[in-house]
Scaffold this motif. Structure first.
Motif, PDB file in Angstrom:
ATOM      1  N   ALA A  45       0.828  -1.205   0.000  1.00 21.67           N
ATOM      2  CA  ALA A  45       0.000   0.000   0.000  1.00 21.67           C
ATOM      3  C   ALA A  45       0.864   1.258   0.000  1.00 21.67           C
ATOM      4  N   LEU A  46       1.934   1.241   0.777  1.00 22.46           N
ATOM      5  CA  LEU A  46       2.854   2.381   0.767  1.00 22.46           C
ATOM      6  C   LEU A  46       3.433   2.608  -0.628  1.00 22.46           C
ATOM      7  N   ALA A  47       3.817   1.518  -1.283  1.00 20.40           N
ATOM      8  CA  ALA A  47       4.358   1.631  -2.633  1.00 20.40           C
ATOM      9  C   ALA A  47       3.312   2.165  -3.598  1.00 20.40           C
ATOM     10  N   ALA A  48       2.064   1.747  -3.419  1.00 17.22           N
ATOM     11  CA  ALA A  48       0.998   2.242  -4.288  1.00 17.22           C
ATOM     12  C   ALA A  48       0.784   3.738  -4.093  1.00 17.22           C
ATOM     13  N   VAL A  49       0.808   4.179  -2.839  1.00 11.76           N
ATOM     14  CA  VAL A  49       0.635   5.605  -2.546  1.00 11.76           C
ATOM     15  C   VAL A  49       1.776   6.413  -3.157  1.00 11.76           C
ATOM     16  N   LYS A  50       3.007   5.934  -3.014  1.00 15.15           N
ATOM     17  CA  LYS A  50       4.161   6.668  -3.549  1.00 15.15           C
ATOM     18  C   LYS A  50       4.135   6.709  -5.081  1.00 15.15           C
ATOM     19  N   GLU A  51       3.696   5.623  -5.692  1.00 17.93           N
ATOM     20  CA  GLU A  51       3.585   5.620  -7.149  1.00 17.93           C
ATOM     21  C   GLU A  51       2.517   6.605  -7.603  1.00 17.93           C
ATOM     22  N   ALA A  52       1.377   6.602  -6.898  1.00 15.55           N
ATOM     23  CA  ALA A  52       0.308   7.532  -7.257  1.00 15.55           C
ATOM     24  C   ALA A  52       0.758   8.979  -7.097  1.00 15.55           C
ATOM     25  N   ALA A  53       1.505   9.250  -6.022  1.00 17.80           N
ATOM     26  CA  ALA A  53       1.999  10.606  -5.795  1.00 17.80           C
ATOM     27  C   ALA A  53       2.968  11.027  -6.897  1.00 17.80           C
ATOM     28  N   ARG A  85       3.106   9.981  -9.995  1.00 14.95           N
ATOM     29  CA  ARG A  85       2.388  10.220 -11.247  1.00 14.95           C
ATOM     30  C   ARG A  85       1.601  11.524 -11.184  1.00 14.95           C
ATOM     31  N   ALA A  86       1.029  11.816 -10.002  1.00 11.52           N
ATOM     32  CA  ALA A  86       0.303  13.076  -9.857  1.00 11.52           C
ATOM     33  C   ALA A  86       1.251  14.260  -9.975  1.00 11.52           C
ATOM     34  N   ALA A 120       9.929  10.383 -12.152  1.00 15.13           N
ATOM     35  CA  ALA A 120       8.622   9.791 -11.869  1.00 15.13           C
ATOM     36  C   ALA A 120       8.565   8.342 -12.340  1.00 15.13           C
ATOM     37  N   SER A 121       9.121   8.063 -13.501  1.00 18.13           N
ATOM     38  CA  SER A 121       9.107   6.698 -14.034  1.00 18.13           C
ATOM     39  C   SER A 121       9.965   5.768 -13.190  1.00 18.13           C
ATOM     40  N   ALA A 122      11.114   6.257 -12.746  1.00 22.51           N
ATOM     41  CA  ALA A 122      11.985   5.433 -11.906  1.00 22.51           C
ATOM     42  C   ALA A 122      11.320   5.131 -10.578  1.00 22.51           C
ATOM     43  N   ILE A 123      10.691   6.143  -9.996  1.00 19.98           N
ATOM     44  CA  ILE A 123       9.973   5.932  -8.734  1.00 19.98           C
ATOM     45  C   ILE A 123       8.837   4.940  -8.939  1.00 19.98           C
ATOM     46  N   ALA A 124       8.080   5.112 -10.007  1.00 16.18           N
ATOM     47  CA  ALA A 124       6.957   4.213 -10.282  1.00 16.18           C
ATOM     48  C   ALA A 124       7.431   2.787 -10.488  1.00 16.18           C
ATOM     49  N   GLU A 141      -6.818  15.361  -5.956  1.00 14.41           N
ATOM     50  CA  GLU A 141      -7.670  14.596  -6.862  1.00 14.41           C
ATOM     51  C   GLU A 141      -6.837  13.755  -7.817  1.00 14.41           C
ATOM     52  N   ALA A 142      -5.718  14.294  -8.307  1.00 13.90           N
ATOM     53  CA  ALA A 142      -4.865  13.524  -9.215  1.00 13.90           C
ATOM     54  C   ALA A 142      -4.272  12.311  -8.504  1.00 13.90           C
ATOM     55  N   ALA A 143      -3.802  12.515  -7.273  1.00 14.70           N
ATOM     56  CA  ALA A 143      -3.217  11.404  -6.519  1.00 14.70           C
ATOM     57  C   ALA A 143      -4.268  10.350  -6.207  1.00 14.70           C
ATOM     58  N   ARG A 144      -5.472  10.799  -5.838  1.00  9.47           N
ATOM     59  CA  ARG A 144      -6.553   9.835  -5.575  1.00  9.47           C
ATOM     60  C   ARG A 144      -6.874   9.029  -6.814  1.00  9.47           C
ATOM     61  N   ARG A 145      -6.964   9.705  -7.958  1.00  8.82           N
ATOM     62  CA  ARG A 145      -7.302   9.029  -9.211  1.00  8.82           C
ATOM     63  C   ARG A 145      -6.249   7.979  -9.565  1.00  8.82           C
ATOM     64  N   HIS A 146      -4.994   8.327  -9.426  1.00 11.45           N
ATOM     65  CA  HIS A 146      -3.931   7.367  -9.725  1.00 11.45           C
ATOM     66  C   HIS A 146      -3.940   6.206  -8.728  1.00 11.45           C
ATOM     67  N   LEU A 147      -4.160   6.500  -7.454  1.00  7.49           N
ATOM     68  CA  LEU A 147      -4.168   5.437  -6.445  1.00  7.49           C
ATOM     69  C   LEU A 147      -5.335   4.488  -6.661  1.00  7.49           C
TER      70      LEU A 147
END
Length: 471
Positions: free
Chosen positions: A50-58, A60-61, A73-77, A246-252
């Protein structure tokens, strides 16, 4: 720099970190500060994912808002996706119980993701001027919105797994309810003979109780879909640009496949732990009812010669180091103990939620720890009870039938047919002589044998639901 180490610094100064570690100085200090349980956050893979998902969403946002370069951003994702695939979990080393409202967990994630992203970009671990744990991985974020959001996501996944396990156990009870649908027995209230029922009805009740609790648990999980990502420190969104939440929520939501929503009031959402309290109370409800069912199984199988001995639990292991041949109801016993733990965890969660002050609750780490134990242990308990106990239960049919025929409680079923006065007299004589009700009814000619036999059929004495389920 020393052999096998790299030097990192933080607010407090410089420390040597093992060269091979993906974590950094903040994680090192946390590991030293909190030697509490010996259980690292890596023990909760759903939280790490879940932490990884949140960081990936952040990431991308932030990329979409022009705050983070695409290569970063791509490396983090990519690093986050690897973690969600099960890699690097051993690098999450901070203790699950920690001061700081989860800051150590967040920094552990930031450092692991940053160092893996540096490798992906072609740099060495610790070379933070190319990609930084705080400035890049934690961009537009705070522990106070990252950690609660990750806990919510992890909890939802764990609850879904518990729901599946409960369904498995419910089906095991339902199968037995159908198998035992025509086996007559005595029902009991306050441990005293009451009126006849079927063993199928008894097992059907356990299945229905689980089904009810599944519904309540699914309802409580819906509250966990409200997240505060974008709130940053206290809910004002400081340091998060317009459109980020909203962008982070959408990506998550896309990453997790969950219908997540941003809380209407982020200041409230950042300090309120009510959803955790509600969920824990439902887990306690499940534990109480599951433990009650196990109490029944232990009592109904007591014996095998000097107890009720109405059912047989499948033998799991030798029960004594001194008493040959003794077999104990160890599976229901272990489920009882899980229930006791869940009830204790509920008190811990209640106190932790109550102890929050002003704009933040600093005690979510113990809430996570307690919730995760309750959910995961209940899940395994349900699977164990179903697979190693309920599925192998057999009925002692003759013992059950004899108890019905010998029970004074049987007279209640015959009362409409022989009258209250005669029924009272039969009950009194049966109690004083030890003789059976059916025997005395036949002896006194109150009913012919064929009529009595018809009245003692399961569908007659057990009423509605004799087929094993509610009707």
């Amino acid at each position: 720099m020393t052999a096998g180490h790299r030097r990192e610094h933080d607010l407090l100064g410089y420390r040597d970190v093992p060269t091979g570690a993906y974590w950094g100085v903040h994680t090192l200090r946390a590991a030293e500060n909190f030697p509490i349980t010996g259980t690292a956050i890596s023990a909760y893979p759903h939280l790490i994912n879940a932490l990884a998902a949140v960081k990936e969403a952040a990431a991308r946002a932030n990329e979409g808002l022009g705050l983070l370069a695409t290569d970063k951003a791509s490396a983090i994702a990519t690093a986050c996706q690897e973690i969600r695939d099960g890699r690097l979990h051993d690098q999450f080393i901070v203790d699950v119980i920690q001061g700081g409202a989860g800051t150590s967990t967040n920094m552990n994630a930031n450092e692991v993701i940053a160092n893996r992203a540096l490798e992906i970009l072609g740099y060495v671990r610790g070379d933070y001027h190319h990609l930084h744990p705080n400035e890049d991985v934690n961009l537009s974020q705070s522990t106070n919105d990252v950690y609660p959001t990750a806990v919510n996501v992890a909890t939802i996944v764990m609850v879904h797994e518990l729901l599946d396990a409960m369904a498995f156990l419910r089906e095991a009870f339902a199968v037995k309810a159908e198998k035992f649908r025509d086996i007559l027995k005595m029902g009991r209230t306050q441990l005293q003979d009451a009126v006849p029922m079927t063993l199928g009805q008894e097992f059907s009740a356990y299945a229905v109780m689980l089904e009810e609790d599944q519904s309540r648990l699914a309802e409580s999980a819906l509250l966990m879909h409200e997240i505060n990502l974008g709130a940053t420190a206290i809910g004002t969104g400081l340091n998060a640009p317009a459109g980020y939440a909203e962008a982070a929520r959408r990506h998550l939501a896309a990453i997790t496949g969950l219908p997540l929503v941003t809380a209407a009031n982020l200041v409230e959402a950042t300090q309120d732990c009510g959803a955790f309290v509600h969920l824990s109370s439902v887990l306690k409800r499940i534990a109480v009812k599951l433990s009650k069912s196990c109490n029944d199984l232990r009592l109904l199988s007591s014996g095998p010669r000097a107890g009720l001995a109405e059912i047989n639990l499948p033998p799991a292991q030798a029960g004594s180091s001194i008493m040959p041949g003794k077999v104990n109801p160890v599976i229901p016993e272990v489920v009882n103990q899980v229930a006791f733990e869940v009830i204790g965890n509920d008190i811990t969660i209640t106190m932790a939620a109550e102890a929050g002050q002003l704009q933040l609750n600093a005690f979510e780490p113990i809430i996570l720890h307690s919730l995760a134990k309750s959910i995961t242990h209940l899940r395994v308990a349900c699977l164990t009870l179903a697979g190693r106990c309920v599925s192998g239960i057999t009925a002692n049919t003759e013992t059950l039938r004899a108890a019905v025929e010998n029970s004074i409680g049987l007279v209640t079923a015959l009362n409409p047919h022989i009258g209250y006065t005669a029924a009272t007299a039969i009950a009194k004589e049966a109690h004083s002589t030890g003789r059976g009700v059916a025997e005395l009814v036949l002896e006194k000619g109150l009913l012919p044998a064929d009529r009595l036999a018809a009245l003692l059929r399961p569908e007659e004495v057990a009423g509605a639901g004799v087929r094993g389920g509610p009707e």
